[in-house]
Design a protein around this motif. Structure first.
Motif, PDB file in Angstrom:
ATOM      1  N   ALA A 111       0.836  -1.211   0.000  1.00  9.11           N
ATOM      2  CA  ALA A 111       0.000   0.000   0.000  1.00  9.11           C
ATOM      3  C   ALA A 111       0.864   1.252   0.000  1.00  9.11           C
ATOM      4  O   ALA A 111       0.538   2.250  -0.669  1.00  9.11           O
ATOM      5  CB  ALA A 111      -0.927  -0.006   1.217  1.00  9.11           C
ATOM      6  N   GLY A 112       1.985   1.203   0.740  1.00  5.96           N
ATOM      7  CA  GLY A 112       2.889   2.342   0.770  1.00  5.96           C
ATOM      8  C   GLY A 112       3.521   2.621  -0.576  1.00  5.96           C
ATOM      9  O   GLY A 112       3.631   3.786  -1.001  1.00  5.96           O
ATOM     10  N   VAL A 113       3.940   1.566  -1.278  1.00  8.60           N
ATOM     11  CA  VAL A 113       4.510   1.747  -2.620  1.00  8.60           C
ATOM     12  C   VAL A 113       3.480   2.382  -3.548  1.00  8.60           C
ATOM     13  O   VAL A 113       3.778   3.332  -4.291  1.00  8.60           O
ATOM     14  CB  VAL A 113       4.987   0.398  -3.194  1.00  8.60           C
ATOM     15  CG1 VAL A 113       5.395   0.560  -4.660  1.00  8.60           C
ATOM     16  CG2 VAL A 113       6.155  -0.148  -2.382  1.00  8.60           C
ATOM     17  N   VAL A 114       2.243   1.864  -3.503  1.00  9.26           N
ATOM     18  CA  VAL A 114       1.171   2.423  -4.333  1.00  9.26           C
ATOM     19  C   VAL A 114       0.934   3.884  -3.986  1.00  9.26           C
ATOM     20  O   VAL A 114       0.771   4.738  -4.869  1.00  9.26           O
ATOM     21  CB  VAL A 114      -0.121   1.600  -4.166  1.00  9.26           C
ATOM     22  CG1 VAL A 114      -1.293   2.282  -4.872  1.00  9.26           C
ATOM     23  CG2 VAL A 114       0.062   0.187  -4.711  1.00  9.26           C
ATOM     24  N   GLY A 115       0.939   4.187  -2.682  1.00  2.00           N
ATOM     25  CA  GLY A 115       0.706   5.559  -2.248  1.00  2.00           C
ATOM     26  C   GLY A 115       1.775   6.520  -2.748  1.00  2.00           C
ATOM     27  O   GLY A 115       1.467   7.625  -3.225  1.00  2.00           O
ATOM     28  N   ILE A 116       3.032   6.109  -2.661  1.00  2.00           N
ATOM     29  CA  ILE A 116       4.121   6.968  -3.142  1.00  2.00           C
ATOM     30  C   ILE A 116       3.992   7.203  -4.643  1.00  2.00           C
ATOM     31  O   ILE A 116       4.163   8.333  -5.131  1.00  2.00           O
ATOM     32  CB  ILE A 116       5.484   6.343  -2.816  1.00  2.00           C
ATOM     33  CG1 ILE A 116       5.689   6.279  -1.292  1.00  2.00           C
ATOM     34  CG2 ILE A 116       6.622   7.153  -3.449  1.00  2.00           C
ATOM     35  CD1 ILE A 116       6.923   5.504  -0.864  1.00  2.00           C
ATOM     36  N   LEU A 117       3.657   6.161  -5.384  1.00  2.00           N
ATOM     37  CA  LEU A 117       3.501   6.300  -6.839  1.00  2.00           C
ATOM     38  C   LEU A 117       2.331   7.218  -7.172  1.00  2.00           C
ATOM     39  O   LEU A 117       2.397   7.991  -8.140  1.00  2.00           O
ATOM     40  CB  LEU A 117       3.304   4.927  -7.484  1.00  2.00           C
ATOM     41  CG  LEU A 117       4.519   3.987  -7.424  1.00  2.00           C
ATOM     42  CD1 LEU A 117       4.169   2.638  -8.046  1.00  2.00           C
ATOM     43  CD2 LEU A 117       5.726   4.604  -8.127  1.00  2.00           C
ATOM     44  N   ILE A 118       1.264   7.150  -6.382  1.00  3.99           N
ATOM     45  CA  ILE A 118       0.136   8.064  -6.607  1.00  3.99           C
ATOM     46  C   ILE A 118       0.572   9.504  -6.390  1.00  3.99           C
ATOM     47  O   ILE A 118       0.219  10.404  -7.168  1.00  3.99           O
ATOM     48  CB  ILE A 118      -1.041   7.698  -5.687  1.00  3.99           C
ATOM     49  CG1 ILE A 118      -1.665   6.365  -6.107  1.00  3.99           C
ATOM     50  CG2 ILE A 118      -2.114   8.801  -5.717  1.00  3.99           C
ATOM     51  CD1 ILE A 118      -2.758   5.876  -5.170  1.00  3.99           C
TER      52      ILE A 118
ATOM     53  N   TRP B 142       0.722   6.209   1.864  1.00  7.04           N
ATOM     54  CA  TRP B 142       2.148   6.307   2.209  1.00  7.04           C
ATOM     55  C   TRP B 142       2.324   6.233   3.726  1.00  7.04           C
ATOM     56  O   TRP B 142       3.145   5.460   4.242  1.00  7.04           O
ATOM     57  CB  TRP B 142       2.693   7.611   1.645  1.00  7.04           C
ATOM     58  CG  TRP B 142       4.167   7.840   1.768  1.00  7.04           C
ATOM     59  CD1 TRP B 142       5.046   7.211   2.599  1.00  7.04           C
ATOM     60  CD2 TRP B 142       4.937   8.797   1.022  1.00  7.04           C
ATOM     61  NE1 TRP B 142       6.323   7.712   2.424  1.00  7.04           N
ATOM     62  CE2 TRP B 142       6.284   8.680   1.467  1.00  7.04           C
ATOM     63  CE3 TRP B 142       4.627   9.736   0.043  1.00  7.04           C
ATOM     64  CZ2 TRP B 142       7.305   9.482   0.953  1.00  7.04           C
ATOM     65  CZ3 TRP B 142       5.642  10.538  -0.471  1.00  7.04           C
ATOM     66  CH2 TRP B 142       6.969  10.414  -0.031  1.00  7.04           C
ATOM     67  N   GLY B 143       1.554   7.035   4.457  1.00  5.53           N
ATOM     68  CA  GLY B 143       1.657   7.027   5.908  1.00  5.53           C
ATOM     69  C   GLY B 143       1.307   5.678   6.514  1.00  5.53           C
ATOM     70  O   GLY B 143       2.003   5.178   7.406  1.00  5.53           O
TER      71      GLY B 143
END
Length: 394
Positions: free
Chosen positions: A291-298, A315-316
């Motif tokens: 989920a963090g990887v996806v968040g950073i990419l978003i 990310w958080g």
């Protein structure tokens, strides 16, 4: 029945004490960081020089972390707590008095002393938390680190209120230092004396310490916590600025973005224990890490700030449990202090030293492009999370 009730009360009282320790750790750091512009004005230095002054604290913390495992193994975690909190308070008072004398060297020296106390105190409270977690049979470190996050939010609020009301920074620092030290001295004896000490076998012969430096498991746990800590520290330093520089939005919007990420971390830390208890550390770390990887990419690719806010929340959440769960994994088995100290050192090295270095890459590539590197490190942590499974399951 009465014994069980007594043990439950003991666990609760110890947990409350540890919550207080983590909370005041967060308060002290954040209330100081919010007032860094005032610090710069007191000692009349440039931002670059202020950076070097602050770096002394990182040096102190990392130096202390290198020796804290041996200290805990010999004297116990609770003694590490009271010594660490006391040295931390002394360092903060040195810094406060150096502000009065307008001495950058004094502030740096106080920061070095504070860092030494912070490192040993941090290992002490984490060893205590990890041991209580094992005795309790349920996750506890995520909630304790949530208390730290709440303390940081409270500290930021205290610092901001002090700025608005023109409250003296010197008095603020001395007051918080005295409160932090007093809390430790009045409560540390309620924690077990033996926690963290080197195990003693029959006949009084101390068991040999595990060669943590050569352990594949500890190395992988260290690399895992390093990846997530770097992503957490990088967000603290550069997320808000990326909203201003790359999204071309105002500082208020940047503050909202950072607040969303911080709130997601707090919520995940307080609620993530249930996820860990039900599915285990590896599942929690890998699910949240993805989920963090996806968040950073978003955040990197989003065409609008509203999607970026979703990315900031992911990310958080993705990095929130990295520190507590990798430390919890390091505490499996006997004689935990050396392993916890080693893994903690990996985490703080990334958290304290990494983000400033990332700033150079952000300058060269742009902050959003630099975030691709953070996504890569989180992805690596997802892989290394496989070593966080309980030792008893092997």
């Amino acid at each position: 029945m009465s014994t069980s009730l007594g043990e439950t009360k003991s666990f609760r009282s110890q947990a409350v004490i540890l919550f207080a320790y983590f909370f005041v750790f967060g308060v002290g750091g954040a209330s100081w960081l919010v007032r860094l512009p005032d610090v710069r004005s007191y000692i009349n230095v440039s931002t670059a020089v202020l950076g070097w002054v602050l770096f002394a604290g990182s040096v102190g913390a990392l130096t202390s972390l290198l020796i804290s495992g041996r200290f805990v193994a010999r004297f116990g975690a609770r003694n590490a707590v009271v010594v660490g909190f006391t040295v931390l308070g002394i360092g903060q008072i040195i810094q406060a008095l150096s502000l009065v004398g307008e001495s950058p060297i004094g502030v740096a020296l106080g920061g070095l002393v504070s860092g030494l106390g912070y490192g040993i105190g941090d290992v002490g409270i984490n060893v205590e938390g990890a041991e209580l977690e094992k005795l309790r049979g349920k996750s506890l470190l995520p909630q304790l680190h949530g208390a730290y996050s709440l303390g940081a939010l409270a500290g930021a609020g205290i610092g901001t209120l002090a700025i608005v009301t023109n409250f003296s920074l010197v008095i603020q620092m001395i007051t918080i230092a005295c409160l932090t030290t007093s809390i430790a001295w009045f409560t540390y004896r309620q924690l077990p004396d033996s926690t963290g000490k080197t195990h003693v076998v029959d006949g009084g012969v101390r068991s040999k310490r595990e060669p943590v430096v050569l352990s594949k498991r500890i190395l992988f746990l260290g690399l895992g916590i390093m990846g997530l800590s770097l992503a957490e520290g990088g967000s603290n330093d550069w997320l808000a600025l990326s909203v201003v520089d790359d999204y071309k939005l105002d500082t208020t919007t940047a503050g909202i973005t950072f607040a969303i990420m911080t709130l997601a971390m707090v919520i995940t830390r307080f609620s993530g224990g249930r996820l860990v208890d039900r599915f285990g550390r590896v599942f929690a770390l890998r699910t949240l890490g993805i989920a963090g990887v996806v968040g950073i990419l978003i955040v990197i690719l989003s065409p609008t700030i509203y999607f970026a806010w979703v990315g900031a929340a992911l990310w958080g959440a993705g990095v929130a449990l990295g520190f507590p769960l990798f430390i919890s994994a390091a505490a499996d088995g006997e004689n935990t202090s050396q392993r916890v100290a080693t893994v903690t050192t990996f985490g703080y090295a990334a958290f304290l030293v990494g983000p400033p270095l990332l700033g150079f890459l952000g300058q060269a590539w742009g902050l959003l492009n630099m975030f691709y590197l953070l996504a890569f490190f989180v992805a690596c942590a997802v892989y290394f999370a496989g070593e966080a499974k309980p030792l008893t399951s092997k």
